[in-house]
Design an enzyme around this catalytic site. Structure first.
Site, PDB file in Angstrom:
ATOM      1  N   SER A  74      41.609  35.696  11.026  1.00  0.00           N
ATOM      2  CA  SER A  74      41.684  37.144  11.202  1.00  0.00           C
ATOM      3  C   SER A  74      40.989  37.589  12.493  1.00  0.00           C
ATOM      4  CB  SER A  74      41.100  37.833   9.967  1.00  0.00           C
ATOM      5  OG  SER A  74      41.307  39.210   9.995  1.00  0.00           O
ATOM      6  N   ASP A 279      44.207  43.771  14.625  1.00  0.00           N
ATOM      7  CA  ASP A 279      43.350  42.599  14.764  1.00  0.00           C
ATOM      8  C   ASP A 279      44.227  41.359  14.900  1.00  0.00           C
ATOM      9  OD1 ASP A 279      44.215  42.482  12.107  1.00  0.00           O
ATOM     10  OD2 ASP A 279      42.394  41.496  11.424  1.00  0.00           O
ATOM     11  N   ASP A 283      46.333  42.562  10.098  1.00  0.00           N
ATOM     12  CA  ASP A 283      46.161  43.238   8.808  1.00  0.00           C
ATOM     13  C   ASP A 283      45.154  44.391   8.894  1.00  0.00           C
ATOM     14  OD1 ASP A 283      43.801  41.794   8.928  1.00  0.00           O
ATOM     15  OD2 ASP A 283      44.115  40.695   7.053  1.00  0.00           O
ATOM     16  N   ALA A 384      36.705  51.150   6.417  1.00  0.00           N
ATOM     17  CA  ALA A 384      36.489  51.745   7.737  1.00  0.00           C
ATOM     18  C   ALA A 384      37.040  50.848   8.839  1.00  0.00           C
ATOM     19  CB  ALA A 384      34.997  52.006   7.955  1.00  0.00           C
ATOM     20  N   PRO A 507      23.861  41.643   0.907  1.00  0.00           N
ATOM     21  CA  PRO A 507      23.916  40.309   1.499  1.00  0.00           C
ATOM     22  C   PRO A 507      25.283  40.059   2.119  1.00  0.00           C
ATOM     23  CG  PRO A 507      24.125  40.171  -0.893  1.00  0.00           C
ATOM     24  CD  PRO A 507      23.827  41.606  -0.572  1.00  0.00           C
ATOM     25  N   SER A 508      25.311  39.417   3.273  1.00  0.00           N
ATOM     26  CA  SER A 508      26.576  39.048   3.898  1.00  0.00           C
ATOM     27  C   SER A 508      27.298  38.028   3.022  1.00  0.00           C
ATOM     28  CB  SER A 508      26.321  38.453   5.279  1.00  0.00           C
ATOM     29  OG  SER A 508      27.481  37.825   5.777  1.00  0.00           O
ATOM     30  N   GLY A 509      28.618  38.086   3.049  1.00  0.00           N
ATOM     31  CA  GLY A 509      29.402  37.099   2.317  1.00  0.00           C
ATOM     32  C   GLY A 509      29.656  35.841   3.109  1.00  0.00           C
ATOM     33  N   THR A 510      29.307  35.840   4.415  1.00  0.00           N
ATOM     34  CA  THR A 510      29.668  34.706   5.267  1.00  0.00           C
ATOM     35  C   THR A 510      28.496  34.140   6.071  1.00  0.00           C
ATOM     36  OG1 THR A 510      30.310  36.263   7.011  1.00  0.00           O
ATOM     37  CG2 THR A 510      32.049  35.474   5.544  1.00  0.00           C
TER      38      THR A 510
END
Length: 542
Positions: A74, A279, A283, A384, A507-510
């Site tokens: 992505s 992007d 998507d 967003a 928390p970040s997912g990555t």
């Protein structure tokens, strides 16, 4: 005996495929989230091969229905790559299957992989050995590691006896989700909407020139193919993917939305014109306008304002059908809801609520938003960052088709055309852009009219590197912290010092970071609030 032989053949095929793409002993752990698996492209072979196995098994489980697998990262930099599985209904992979995908991707040896598959097949009552056919449609974006990973995916799919891998070539992610939609359908549906513009509504204030930033990815290439068929729009594609530009490098929807500056490939001749940005895998969609030739600033229209434009258009059609002041005896009672995440700008939420709409929140991630939106006759969500869509229930569509009086029928036809033009399977920059253009022409709106819907509250996002991001546990759709104890009270104390203050952490997912988002009445205040909360996070989590 034949069944035993097929079982042995199946075991051998799985072991052979896993041996071709072994997991490195010290390899990173993969986690299948909204984005699927992602990492540096050259390291992704084992995960993609195993995702091919998952996709083939999913197809077998669903009686041979086609399942999709797309190789893309992505909006990530070009060195990264990833893989996502598309379920047979065109949506995301069933969440029930994500733990299996995780386990398979992280199996340390071929023998471990085999045992996980055998146990999962037993639990799911999936018969192995080629007694059922399966079909997996494969696609990739333009990243240099794409061909290597496509080969890994094919070998993973073929490791399931009876499964067939079909290479659909280079496609946008939404195209794989929505293969039945062709470019001719896109354009015919757009024309249908434009023909339904009332005669008393003019589009003369809207310049027909549209400049699109394709992020040097697949979306720009596909738009170049179909733009000549889109009458009424003078489309110019920059960063089309044909030249020397690098995918998502200083361009694309993610860059434009986060940095709020002009992408590469745009110049003084573009000042004042309506611009859109995709992007890398098309998507996500945002719009912007270059303010002046002397600096890099833009007026940004993000996913929140795209959502608001669609809401106004849909509400207007419902008011025509029902009679605007006829709330007690509606012709077509409609459950219409908006789904947002904590990242939605507070001004957009207030705008939607002031329209009388139901606005609900979910955790960050398209899979949560989409699931919630399905609960409505018309459910709409946009993050967003520009990823979103509009969902119409089958029951609602059938009711629209039954309306016969002229004004009601015209409004119903607009909604029916919208339901077919917008990609209801997944966020799609191409179809979203065409719907935006149709609605702007319907309303006779300029870019400035759209900007003036409401004024965003200034916001700031920060990342705090921590030892263990999972020490943060959130509730209330990630808007409040429940662990570690005392952190939310500190955040609340900081918020109270700022006019229109709002702040949350998650928390970040990555990455091993905690993300901080803050809003306030000025840029300086939003920056200050974000930094003060980040200091609390850093002090508590280390």
């Amino acid at each position: 005996m034949a069944e035993i032989a097929r079982g042995g053949e199946q075991r051998g095929a799985l072991l052979a495929a896993a041996a071709l793409f072994p997991r490195p002993p010290d390899g990173a752990r993969f986690s299948y989230g909204t984005a699927g698996f992602r990492a540096e492209g050259v390291t992704m072979g084992p995960a993609v091969c195993r995702a091919g196995v998952v996709a083939a098994l999913r197809s077998v489980k669903l009686g041979g229905a086609a399942v999709g697998l797309v190789i893309t990262a992505s909006h990530n930099p070009v060195r990264d790559n990833g893989v996502k599985i598309v379920d047979a209904d065109g949506g995301m992979l069933s969440q029930d299957w994500e733990p299996f995908a995780d386990a398979l991707a992280n199996a340390p040896t071929p023998d471990d992989l085999l045992q996980i598959v055998l146990q999962f097949a037993k639990d799911e009552e999936i018969k192995l050995g080629g007694s059922h056919s399966a079909q997996v449609l494969l696609a990739r974006d333009t990243r240099p590691t794409g061909e290597y990973l496509l080969d890994a995916a094919v070998k993973g799919v073929n490791a399931m006896i009876g499964a067939v891998a079909v290479d659909m070539g280079i496609l946008t992610t939404p195209q794989l989700h929505w293969m039945v939609r062709s470019s001719s359908e896109f354009t015919s549906l757009l024309l249908c909407l434009l023909e339904l513009v009332p005669k008393d509504k003019g589009a003369d204030v809207m310049n027909n020139r549209l400049i699109v930033d394709g992020a040097n990815g697949i979306g720009g290439l596909k738009l170049e193919e179909i733009k000549a068929k889109i009458s009424g729009l003078d489309i110019h594609v920059r960063n089309s993917g044909k030249g020397e530009g690098i995918l998502n490098e200083s361009c694309g929807a993610d860059f434009v939305q986060k940095e709020k500056v002009v992408p590469l490939g745009f110049g003084p001749e573009d000042v004042g014109f309506r611009c859109a940005s995709f992007d890398g895998d098309a998507d996500r969609l945002v719009y912007f306008r270059i303010v002046s030739s002397s600096d890099n600033r833009i007026d940004l229209i993000d996913g929140d304002k795209i959502l608001s434009l669609f809401v106004l258009f849909i509400r207007e059609q419902l008011d025509i059908i029902n009679g605007k002041d006829n709330k007690g005896n509606e012709v077509l009672p409609t459950c219409f809801g908006v789904v947002q995440t904590a990242y939605a700008n507070g001004a957009s939420t207030d705008f939607l609520k002031n329209l009388g709409l139901e606005v609900v929140f979910t955790p960050t991630g398209v899979k949560y938003l989409h699931k919630e939106a399905l609960k409505y006759d018309i459910g709409i969500y946009f993050e967003a960052n520009g990823h979103g869509t509009v969902l119409f229930s089958d029951h609602f569509v059938s009711q629209l088709e039954s309306l016969t009086s002229f004004l009601q029928h015209q409004a119903a036809m607009r909604l029916l055309a919208t339901s077919r033009l917008i990609n209801q399977a997944v966020g799609d920059a191409l179809s979203g852009m065409l719907l935006v253009e149709a609605v702007l022409q319907y309303k006779g709106w300029s870019f400035q009219n759209w900007c003036d819907l409401y004024t965003d509250l200034p916001s700031r996002q920060l990342k705090v590197k921590v030892q263990d991001r999972n020490a943060i546990v959130t509730t209330d759709a990630e808007r409040r912290v429940c662990q570690p104890s005392g952190l939310q009270e500190l955040i609340d104390g900081e918020i109270s010092n700022y006019s229109h203050g709002r702040c949350f952490v998650r928390p970040s997912g990555t990455e091993d970071v905690v993300r901080v988002y803050a809003e306030a009445s000025s840029e300086e205040a939003a920056d200050s609030l974000a930094k003060r909360v980040a200091q609390h996070v850093e002090r508590i989590l280390g």
